[in-house]
Motif scaffolding. Structure first.
Motif, PDB file in Angstrom:
ATOM      1  N   VAL A  66      -5.408  -5.943  -6.781  1.00 42.26           N
ATOM      2  CA  VAL A  66      -4.423  -6.010  -5.609  1.00 42.26           C
ATOM      3  C   VAL A  66      -3.562  -7.321  -6.057  1.00 42.26           C
ATOM      4  N   VAL A  67      -2.178  -7.094  -5.739  1.00 41.93           N
ATOM      5  CA  VAL A  67      -1.309  -8.221  -6.010  1.00 41.93           C
ATOM      6  C   VAL A  67      -0.433  -8.536  -4.666  1.00 41.93           C
ATOM      7  N   MET A  68      -0.243  -9.510  -4.436  1.00 45.65           N
ATOM      8  CA  MET A  68       0.582 -10.166  -3.468  1.00 45.65           C
ATOM      9  C   MET A  68       2.080 -10.323  -3.772  1.00 45.65           C
ATOM     10  N   VAL A  69       2.874  -9.505  -3.359  1.00 44.82           N
ATOM     11  CA  VAL A  69       4.391  -9.671  -3.538  1.00 44.82           C
ATOM     12  C   VAL A  69       5.241 -10.075  -2.385  1.00 44.82           C
ATOM     13  N   LYS A  70       6.275 -10.389  -2.554  1.00 47.22           N
ATOM     14  CA  LYS A  70       7.189 -10.592  -1.229  1.00 47.22           C
ATOM     15  C   LYS A  70       7.789  -9.290  -0.813  1.00 47.22           C
ATOM     16  N   ALA A  71       7.592  -9.150   0.378  1.00 48.76           N
ATOM     17  CA  ALA A  71       7.679  -7.665   1.248  1.00 48.76           C
ATOM     18  C   ALA A  71       9.316  -7.339   0.499  1.00 48.76           C
TER      19      ALA A  71
END
Length: 359
Positions: A66-71
């Protein structure tokens, strides 16, 4: 460090955001995760983050789950991945958040709090505690800790091995003090602070009066007063005041191996990088940043919101907030020698220029 296994859905409930697939299809996957890793080294059981889109090429090869990215960057990243030919079904899930880097910090704090070893409250049998000290039953006092008379250790405090707490010291709630920290007599440490290994709080300031070629010591009778939510790095030293206190304001963050001299005042939420030196009686305002190895001379005033670049020497007070730099860029040594010779001639050249102007 080994983190407890946590379902992605639990983290989303805790920290918000939305889960999407780079394929554009809804995702029902709920992987179990075991910590945060880089996109380069992470595996399917890790959470990662992409805070800066210039590193987006790592998405082409990452094996992270899972990678957190800017919406607001998700659609562009998804289209780019498709153009680059990555199979969207093998790409990680995307966790859409307003600020992935901030989310990383908060999630890592939570994960660490859930996973790290916590010693049981109480006093280790090898600790030496003065009978007149006041220690909350919820505090944890580790091996070989020494606590002086009338010291007050509040609830939830953790004192690791070898910590020395002097007489009349106050340590606020939930503060963590790592091994071999020394806090001298009468100093005050606020709540929710972190003092890393080897730092020294309250040693004598450097005060001496000259007398016929000798130095006469000036007793340093002030304290160090550290407000709440302050972090002090490993082997950093903060000297006690000569008469008044040395004061470190709320939310200040000090890196490793910093020297804060006597009677210095540091305003709230100021941050300093490693090896900074601040000489005596200087006042640094709130929300300032000081780069590594910068030197600030004594009896100066630095206004709120000032940024001082790394390795800069501040020799006079700063009147207006701004970014200040006083370093020479690196160059090949022989060229640096020529530059140094030219600098030495500047005063002479200035005089010659004035003579020419008069003529």
């Amino acid at each position: 460090m080994k983190f407890i296994e946590t379902a992605l859905s639990q983290l989303v409930v805790q920290f918000g955001g939305n889960i999407c697939s780079f394929s554009g299809l809804p995702s029902q996957s709920n992987p179990s995760l075991r910590g945060i890793q880089t996109l380069e080294k992470g595996t399917a059981e890790h959470l990662g983050f992409l805070a800066n889109p210039k590193y987006k090429e790592q998405l082409l090869t990452t094996r992270i789950g899972v990678v957190m990215v800017k919406a607001d960057q998700f659609e562009g990243l998804s289209a780019w991945l498709s153009d680059q030919g990555r199979d969207p079904t093998s790409a990680p899930l995307a966790w859409l958040l307003p600020d992935p880097y901030l989310a990383y910090a908060k999630i890592q704090q939570w994960w660490l709090a859930q996973s790290e070893f916590k010693p049981a409250p109480g006093i280790h049998p090898t600790a030496v505690v003065d009978p007149l000290a006041n220690i909350d039953p919820s505090a944890s006092v580790g091996p070989n800790v020494v606590i002086g008379a009338h010291a007050v250790i509040a609830n939830g405090v953790r004192l690791d091995a070898g910590v020395v707490i002097g007489r009349d010291v106050q340590v606020g709630t939930r503060t963590r003090i790592y091994p071999n920290v020394t806090v001298y007599d009468e100093c005050v440490i606020g709540s929710n602070c972190i003092l890393h290994a080897g730092c020294v709080i309250g040693a004598d300031g450097f005060g001496f009066a000259p007398e016929q070629g000798h130095w006469v010591k000036i007793p340093q009778v002030g304290r160090v007063v550290i407000a709440d939510d302050v972090e002090v790095g490993a082997n950093t030293t903060i000297d006690r005041g000569a008469l008044d206190d040395t004061v470190i304001g709320f939310g200040v963050k000090l890196d490793n191996q910093i020297m804060i001299a006597h009677n210095v005042q540091v305003g709230e939420r100021t941050a300093m990088a490693g090896c900074v030196g601040v000489a005596g009686s200087t006042r640094i305002g709130a929300r300032c940043t000081v780069g590594g190895a910068a030197m600030i001379l004594g009896h100066l005033n630095i206004p709120d919101g000032t940024h001082i670049s790394a390795a800069t020497t501040v020799m006079s007070s700063i009147k207006e907030a701004g970014a200040y730099t006083g370093i020479f860029p690196m160059e090949e040594h022989k060229n640096w020698e020529r530059t140094a010779v030219s600098l030495k001639q500047l005063v002479k050249l200035r005089g010659e220029l004035r003579d020419l102007q008069k003529k």
